[in-house]
Each structure stands twice: as structure tokens, then as C-alpha cells.
Write a protein that holds these residues in place. Structure first.
Motif, PDB file in Angstrom:
ATOM      1  N   PRO A  89       0.806  -1.224   0.000  1.00 33.01           N
ATOM      2  CA  PRO A  89       0.000   0.000   0.000  1.00 33.01           C
ATOM      3  C   PRO A  89       0.838   1.273   0.000  1.00 33.01           C
ATOM      4  CG  PRO A  89       0.064  -0.948   2.195  1.00 33.01           C
ATOM      5  CD  PRO A  89       0.771  -1.922   1.298  1.00 33.01           C
ATOM      6  N   THR A  90       0.573   2.149  -0.977  1.00 36.62           N
ATOM      7  CA  THR A  90       1.246   3.444  -1.036  1.00 36.62           C
ATOM      8  C   THR A  90       0.229   4.545  -1.324  1.00 36.62           C
ATOM      9  OG1 THR A  90       1.740   3.245  -3.409  1.00 36.62           O
ATOM     10  CG2 THR A  90       3.374   2.383  -1.879  1.00 36.62           C
ATOM     11  N   GLY A  91      -1.021   4.320  -0.933  1.00 38.70           N
ATOM     12  CA  GLY A  91      -2.068   5.288  -1.222  1.00 38.70           C
ATOM     13  C   GLY A  91      -2.412   6.155  -0.029  1.00 38.70           C
ATOM     14  N   SER A  92      -3.573   6.797  -0.112  1.00 35.16           N
ATOM     15  CA  SER A  92      -4.028   7.684   0.959  1.00 35.16           C
ATOM     16  C   SER A  92      -4.861   6.930   1.987  1.00 35.16           C
ATOM     17  CB  SER A  92      -4.873   8.826   0.373  1.00 35.16           C
ATOM     18  OG  SER A  92      -4.131   9.581  -0.549  1.00 35.16           O
ATOM     19  N   GLY A  93      -5.866   6.170   1.510  1.00 33.60           N
ATOM     20  CA  GLY A  93      -6.744   5.451   2.425  1.00 33.60           C
ATOM     21  C   GLY A  93      -6.202   4.101   2.833  1.00 33.60           C
ATOM     22  N   ASN A  94      -5.709   3.338   1.865  1.00 33.17           N
ATOM     23  CA  ASN A  94      -5.149   1.995   2.098  1.00 33.17           C
ATOM     24  C   ASN A  94      -6.110   1.094   2.877  1.00 33.17           C
ATOM     25  OD1 ASN A  94      -2.693   2.645   0.784  1.00 33.17           O
ATOM     26  ND2 ASN A  94      -1.877   3.542   2.664  1.00 33.17           N
TER      27      ASN A  94
END
Length: 307
Positions: A89-94
Motif C-alpha cells: 500500500p502506497t495510497g491515501s486510504g489503504n
């Protein structure tokens, strides 16, 4: 073979550096792999389909990106029997990583994936709607109304980029929820769960079909949802004045909202939703359209996850 689909633009561009760190781990451990960079919206799905078409019956496919990238990859898989899926995961919400219990730095996560000996076999959801060319798979959630509107706004939000730079990306959804709550229009809805008769809901605010318990950066819409039980947990909010809904937000984010009249969760294998006026529909945060008729169903034990 280990294949990676990398969204270098996730986390406001920081994922490019994260991928370099992951590659260092792979090189140190002398791991054979192929990497593909997603260059535009929808590209990750096309790359996943191309990988599935390769002459390889044991594909280990890892998405490096946010929930949207993971959703594209899952929708691109053409043969779930020969694919083991992983996510860094490298996103905002994950929310996918959170639901799976994935923790640690990206280099720690790739270590867990490389050492995985037993897969987590999970359900997927599927949504179709009036006018859609192809049903959309989802791992976390899909739904219509407020949460979908927030997801649509988040896709192009400057606030999201700013909060990501401050490592506060998950607050994007809360900010946009408050912003959207007083301006959105509710609608009357009719829901049918597992084919057992129509239930009418006046002034529906949202209906979220949950596979995991939380969406939108960790908001526990369906606290009891289980991605291995062969069912979706449908959280609906309806008939609540907007000012009162605003006051309910603290209870929602702390998983105490089911005590409030107007919030409900129904577990089902499938359900149909018809709206009097169109609402935004999303699948794992990806915009599907403004629609009036939707069909949701659970696909049991569909995805093998390395973790």
C-alpha cells in the motif's frame, strides 16, 4: 514468477521512491521479477490482463499503489485460479491493506510477501448497473450516495495532495464528507436482499456494500463485515436530517452508529438497489457513474492473497 504493477504517482508521487527501496530488497535477496509501471487511469488493469495471458500457471502479481490501483489490477485478472495477489500500500486510504491486516513499511511488506507460505483466500464483490458494459469487481466496498460522492471528489482533490504531503492522507475523506454532507441530495430507494421482498427507504443518504469493515480511510461502516464469510454487509443511512447526520459522524468513525435510528446493516449474498433519482456509484473508490439501478453480489473465495 513475481510480477509487479507499480503506480509511481500514488501518494502524490512518493511511490516512485518507495518502489526503488522495494527493488533494493528484491536485488539483495536475488529475486527474479518483472515490473510494469502504470501510466494512466485504467492502465494497471490492462497490464494485469497482459500478465495473465503469459505462459505462466503460477503468477504472483503484486500491486504497488493505493486502493484504486489494487482495484484496477483485480479487475484486470482474467484467471483467478493461476494468480496469487499481493498489495504493497502506497495510497491515501489503504483500506484494502487495513482490512487484510497488512502493517509495516513497504520493505517489510515485501519481505512478508516473499516469505508467504499460505494464502489468505477472500471473497470479492461484484457490482453491475443500468447501462454498464461490464460488471466491476471490488475488494473493499461499493455503493451509492454520500460515500461514493466523496470518493469521486477525492480522485481529483487538491486537498488530498496537500494532506498526503503532511502524511495525513486518510483525513481527505473526512474533510470531503463534511464538505459534501450539506450540499448533496438524498433520494428514495428500494432494496431487495437475497430476493426476499422489497424494502423502501425514504431520503437515502448512502448505501455501502462492504466486504471489509471499513472504507474511506478507515471508517468502520460495517463493523462486523468478514471478507471470508461469503456475504456482503450492506450499510444504509436514510431518513436522517442532514444536521443530525453531521452530529452522528463521531459515532460513525468510532463504529457506534448502529445504535442510531436510520443506520442499519444487512448481511446478504446479493442485493438490488433502485433509486428514484441518480446517485454517484463507486467500487473501491473508483467512479462508476451516476445511476439509478444496481445489483451487488458476493463472489466467495475468489482471490488468493499473499501476506
Amino acid at each position: 514468477m513475481l510480477y509487479f504493477i507499480v503506480n509511481e504517482k500514488s501518494k502524490s508521487g512518493n511511490a516512485k521512491q518507495i518502489w526503488k527501496e522495494i527493488e533494493e530488497v528484491l536485488k539483495v535477496r536475488n529475486v527474479s521479477y518483472q515490473a510494469f509501471v502504470s501510466e494512466y487511469r485504467g492502465h494497471a488493469g490492462k497490464l494485469a490482463a497482459e500478465i495473465c495471458a503469459m505462459d505462466d500457471n503460477d503468477i504472483c502479481l503484486v500491486a504497488v499503489g493505493g486502493d484504486g490501483t489494487a482495484n484496477e489490477v483485480i479487475n484486470g485478472i482474467t484467471d483467478f485460479e493461476k494468480v496469487r495477489f499481493g498489495v504493497i500500500p502506497t495510497g491515501s486510504g489503504n483500506d484494502l491493506a487495513r482490512g487484510l491486516g497488512i502493517t509495516g513499511t513497504p520493505t517489510e511488506v515485501i519481505g512478508h510477501i516473499l516469505n508467504c507460505r499460505e494464502d489468505y483466500v477472500m471473497d470479492l464483490g461484484q457490482v453491475s448497473w443500468n447501462g454498464c458494459e461490464k460488471p466491476r469487481l471490488f475488494a473493499i466496498s461499493a455503493g451509492a450516495g454520500l460515500d461514493a460522492l466523496v470518493c469521486k471528489k477525492a480522485l481529483k482533490s487538491k486537498v488530498k495532495d496537500a494532506l498526503n504531503k503532511l502524511h495525513l492522507g486518510k483525513l481527505t475523506y473526512l474533510f470531503l464528507t463534511v464538505q459534501s454532507l450539506f450540499t448533496m441530495q438524498t433520494t428514495d430507494a428500494a432494496a431487495v436482499f437475497d430476493g426476499k421482498g422489497q424494502q423502501n427507504r425514504k431520503k437515502m443518504i448512502f448505501a455501502a456494500a462492504m466486504n471489509f469493515r471499513a472504507e474511506g480511510g478507515g471508517v468502520p461502516m460495517a463493523p462486523g463485515a468478514d471478507a471470508q464469510d461469503g456475504k456482503l454487509s450492506v450499510c444504509m443511512a436514510w431518513g436522517i436530517p442532514k444536521w443530525r447526520t453531521f452530529l452522528c459522524l463521531p459515532l460513525l468513525v468510532t463504529a457506534n452508529h448502529l445504535r442510531i435510528r436510520g443506520f442499519e446493516v444487512t448481511n446478504c449474498k446479493e442485493y438490488d438497489l433502485k433509486l428514484k433519482t441518480p446517485m454517484v456509484l463507486h467500487a473501491d473508490g473508483e467512479y462508476c457513474g451516476d445511476v439509478t439501478e444496481m445489483h451487488f453480489q458476493c463472489l466467495p473465495k475468489k482471490l488468493h492473497v499473499m501476506w
